[in-house]
Design an enzyme around this catalytic site. Sequence first.
Site, PDB file in Angstrom:
ATOM      1  N   HIS A 103       0.859  -1.189   0.000  1.00 15.43           N
ATOM      2  CA  HIS A 103       0.000   0.000   0.000  1.00 15.43           C
ATOM      3  C   HIS A 103       0.894   1.238   0.000  1.00 15.43           C
ATOM      4  O   HIS A 103       2.102   1.128  -0.200  1.00 15.43           O
ATOM      5  CB  HIS A 103      -0.978  -0.007   1.182  1.00 15.43           C
ATOM      6  CG  HIS A 103      -0.333  -0.026   2.536  1.00 15.43           C
ATOM      7  ND1 HIS A 103       0.238  -1.159   3.075  1.00 15.43           N
ATOM      8  CD2 HIS A 103      -0.159   0.952   3.476  1.00 15.43           C
ATOM      9  CE1 HIS A 103       0.726  -0.886   4.284  1.00 15.43           C
ATOM     10  NE2 HIS A 103       0.505   0.387   4.547  1.00 15.43           N
ATOM     11  N   HIS A 105       1.873   3.554   2.290  1.00 13.42           N
ATOM     12  CA  HIS A 105       2.626   4.052   3.435  1.00 13.42           C
ATOM     13  C   HIS A 105       4.132   3.869   3.237  1.00 13.42           C
ATOM     14  O   HIS A 105       4.570   3.027   2.457  1.00 13.42           O
ATOM     15  CB  HIS A 105       2.187   3.347   4.714  1.00 13.42           C
ATOM     16  CG  HIS A 105       0.808   3.728   5.172  1.00 13.42           C
ATOM     17  ND1 HIS A 105       0.123   3.036   6.152  1.00 13.42           N
ATOM     18  CD2 HIS A 105      -0.031   4.736   4.778  1.00 13.42           C
ATOM     19  CE1 HIS A 105      -1.063   3.596   6.341  1.00 13.42           C
ATOM     20  NE2 HIS A 105      -1.172   4.626   5.520  1.00 13.42           N
ATOM     21  N   ASP A 107       6.398   2.512   5.012  1.00 14.38           N
ATOM     22  CA  ASP A 107       7.004   1.216   5.320  1.00 14.38           C
ATOM     23  C   ASP A 107       6.789   0.204   4.200  1.00 14.38           C
ATOM     24  O   ASP A 107       7.200  -0.951   4.317  1.00 14.38           O
ATOM     25  CB  ASP A 107       6.487   0.666   6.647  1.00 14.38           C
ATOM     26  CG  ASP A 107       4.967   0.614   6.733  1.00 14.38           C
ATOM     27  OD1 ASP A 107       4.303   1.132   5.818  1.00 14.38           O
ATOM     28  OD2 ASP A 107       4.447   0.073   7.722  1.00 14.38           O
ATOM     29  N   HIS A 166      -6.317  -2.215   6.413  1.00 20.50           N
ATOM     30  CA  HIS A 166      -5.390  -1.324   7.126  1.00 20.50           C
ATOM     31  C   HIS A 166      -5.323   0.026   6.420  1.00 20.50           C
ATOM     32  O   HIS A 166      -5.183   1.070   7.047  1.00 20.50           O
ATOM     33  CB  HIS A 166      -4.015  -1.976   7.176  1.00 20.50           C
ATOM     34  CG  HIS A 166      -2.912  -1.050   7.576  1.00 20.50           C
ATOM     35  ND1 HIS A 166      -2.707  -0.664   8.883  1.00 20.50           N
ATOM     36  CD2 HIS A 166      -1.964  -0.416   6.838  1.00 20.50           C
ATOM     37  CE1 HIS A 166      -1.685   0.171   8.927  1.00 20.50           C
ATOM     38  NE2 HIS A 166      -1.213   0.333   7.706  1.00 20.50           N
ATOM     39  N   CYS A 185       0.361  -5.206   5.918  1.00 23.71           N
ATOM     40  CA  CYS A 185      -0.228  -4.643   7.136  1.00 23.71           C
ATOM     41  C   CYS A 185      -1.700  -4.991   7.311  1.00 23.71           C
ATOM     42  O   CYS A 185      -2.283  -4.705   8.362  1.00 23.71           O
ATOM     43  CB  CYS A 185      -0.045  -3.128   7.158  1.00 23.71           C
ATOM     44  SG  CYS A 185       1.683  -2.613   7.241  1.00 23.71           S
ATOM     45  N   LYS A 188      -2.292  -9.200  10.845  1.00 24.93           N
ATOM     46  CA  LYS A 188      -1.605  -8.963  12.113  1.00 24.93           C
ATOM     47  C   LYS A 188      -0.887 -10.231  12.563  1.00 24.93           C
ATOM     48  O   LYS A 188      -1.349 -11.352  12.329  1.00 24.93           O
ATOM     49  CB  LYS A 188      -2.601  -8.538  13.194  1.00 24.93           C
ATOM     50  CG  LYS A 188      -3.510  -7.377  12.794  1.00 24.93           C
ATOM     51  CD  LYS A 188      -2.746  -6.168  12.324  1.00 24.93           C
ATOM     52  CE  LYS A 188      -1.894  -5.542  13.418  1.00 24.93           C
ATOM     53  NZ  LYS A 188      -1.199  -4.323  12.914  1.00 24.93           N
ATOM     54  N   ASN A 197      -2.059   0.900  13.782  1.00 29.07           N
ATOM     55  CA  ASN A 197      -2.354   2.225  13.249  1.00 29.07           C
ATOM     56  C   ASN A 197      -3.638   2.200  12.414  1.00 29.07           C
ATOM     57  O   ASN A 197      -3.708   1.551  11.374  1.00 29.07           O
ATOM     58  CB  ASN A 197      -1.172   2.692  12.391  1.00 29.07           C
ATOM     59  CG  ASN A 197      -1.427   4.029  11.711  1.00 29.07           C
ATOM     60  OD1 ASN A 197      -2.320   4.785  12.094  1.00 29.07           O
ATOM     61  ND2 ASN A 197      -0.629   4.336  10.704  1.00 29.07           N
ATOM     62  N   HIS A 227       4.131  -6.471   9.922  1.00 30.51           N
ATOM     63  CA  HIS A 227       4.991  -6.277  11.089  1.00 30.51           C
ATOM     64  C   HIS A 227       4.852  -7.497  11.995  1.00 30.51           C
ATOM     65  O   HIS A 227       3.782  -8.083  12.092  1.00 30.51           O
ATOM     66  CB  HIS A 227       4.599  -5.014  11.858  1.00 30.51           C
ATOM     67  CG  HIS A 227       4.539  -3.785  11.013  1.00 30.51           C
ATOM     68  ND1 HIS A 227       5.649  -3.024  10.719  1.00 30.51           N
ATOM     69  CD2 HIS A 227       3.503  -3.198  10.366  1.00 30.51           C
ATOM     70  CE1 HIS A 227       5.292  -2.015   9.948  1.00 30.51           C
ATOM     71  NE2 HIS A 227       4.000  -2.104   9.713  1.00 30.51           N
TER      72      HIS A 227
END
Length: 434
Positions: A103, A105, A107, A166, A185, A188, A197, A227
């Site tokens: 996506h 973001h 990271d 997310h 993301c 999980k 977030n 993550h």
Amino acid sequence: MKTHLFFLFILFIQLPLRSQSDYPKIRISEDIELIKLSEKAYVHVSVSEIDGFGKVSSNGLILVSKDEAFLFDTPVTGSQTETLVKWIADSLKAAVSTFVPNHWHEDCLGGLDYLHSKGVKSYANQMTVDLAKEHGKPVPQNGFTDSLQLNLYGEDVYCYYFGGGHSTDNIVVWIPSEKILFGGCMVKDIYSKGLGNLSDAQPEEWAKTIQKAIGKFPEAKIVIPGHGGIGGKELLQHTKELLQQYLKIKMAKEALIIIDIQNDYFEGGANPLIGSLEASENAKALLNDFRERSLPVIHIQHFSTRVGSTFFIPNTKGAEIHENVIPVGGEKVIAKNYPNSFRETDLLEYLQSNHITDLVICGMMTHMCVDATTRAAKDFGFTCTVIGDACATRDLKIQGSVVAASEVQKSFLGALSYFYSSVLTAKEYLVKME
């Protein structure tokens, strides 16, 4: 005997085949580690500073065959991405040719400019392309809508967009020959207690999206979250359960209100309180718990504007929120000028518009702003819980006598517990929430 063997077989196939600790790890720099899943697939794990969240460990995927490699998500920085690409070239004898981010973001595509400088072709969900442009991020070159099929020397790779989660644009990557699902993301890790977030999240849509992923990939053996630790299909189910829990809580939502934990109330400040540091540590524990459970947090910050004020003066260090409870991205901060946090602020409107019914309250001073805010909240119809050891106060004087801070604390908490609020310690509250 056959019945026992059949039971053991069923039990075996329901368990993850291997845990993350079973896979070889390769340290390529101080902040990048690789997890070797097979001869062709590696997870890259990098640690970087992300605004509002501190140091964060992020995952990405490398698929390599012969002299070519595909990269799914970069580390956060260009320099980390350069280190990773050079290691792939030197150690795997392969050049990164193709990149796809999960996506928009940082990271996921923070190192995209470096990849473009090396001639790497980039593909992304068209929504990711548009959002990257809108937010000033590096922009992928080619967009797709529902799906994208890539091929690396006979290895098929499928990128799917199932819906928001997310973020509005998050995709998943499926490598059927390896039975690897890179969920990013949207998925999980098994130890996550919350959704993380949520600043760009669509929780209701996310629940539908994760269900589509569960139905689409029954053969997945390795599932990689954005993550945290890798696992199997249980990560998809765990994410589904977290979403169900979140959506259930949203129907009768709880919020944490942290009142006036500001520097002037600490040693060296203009109005130090008794036990302020200990109280702030307990408030920090509460704050971490609410963040882990993805529940709302409201920070109240007092500014003294009346003539003769000696602390919380605007634009001073003393008026700043203490480091133990610094707000992070998306958390509500409300400035006030009176002991009652509702007076001439948007606190009531914010709580009502977010359907919040229960308040957990902590902060300073117990006998002033905590007391005034709790009583007002009860009068507005909220159910209140004051965390006594996450509050602090000071000695008071009356008719020439000193009332010790410990007595002030007990008196005011005792009065609140009579009608306006339940009163718990931080430990009691956190154990209750387990």
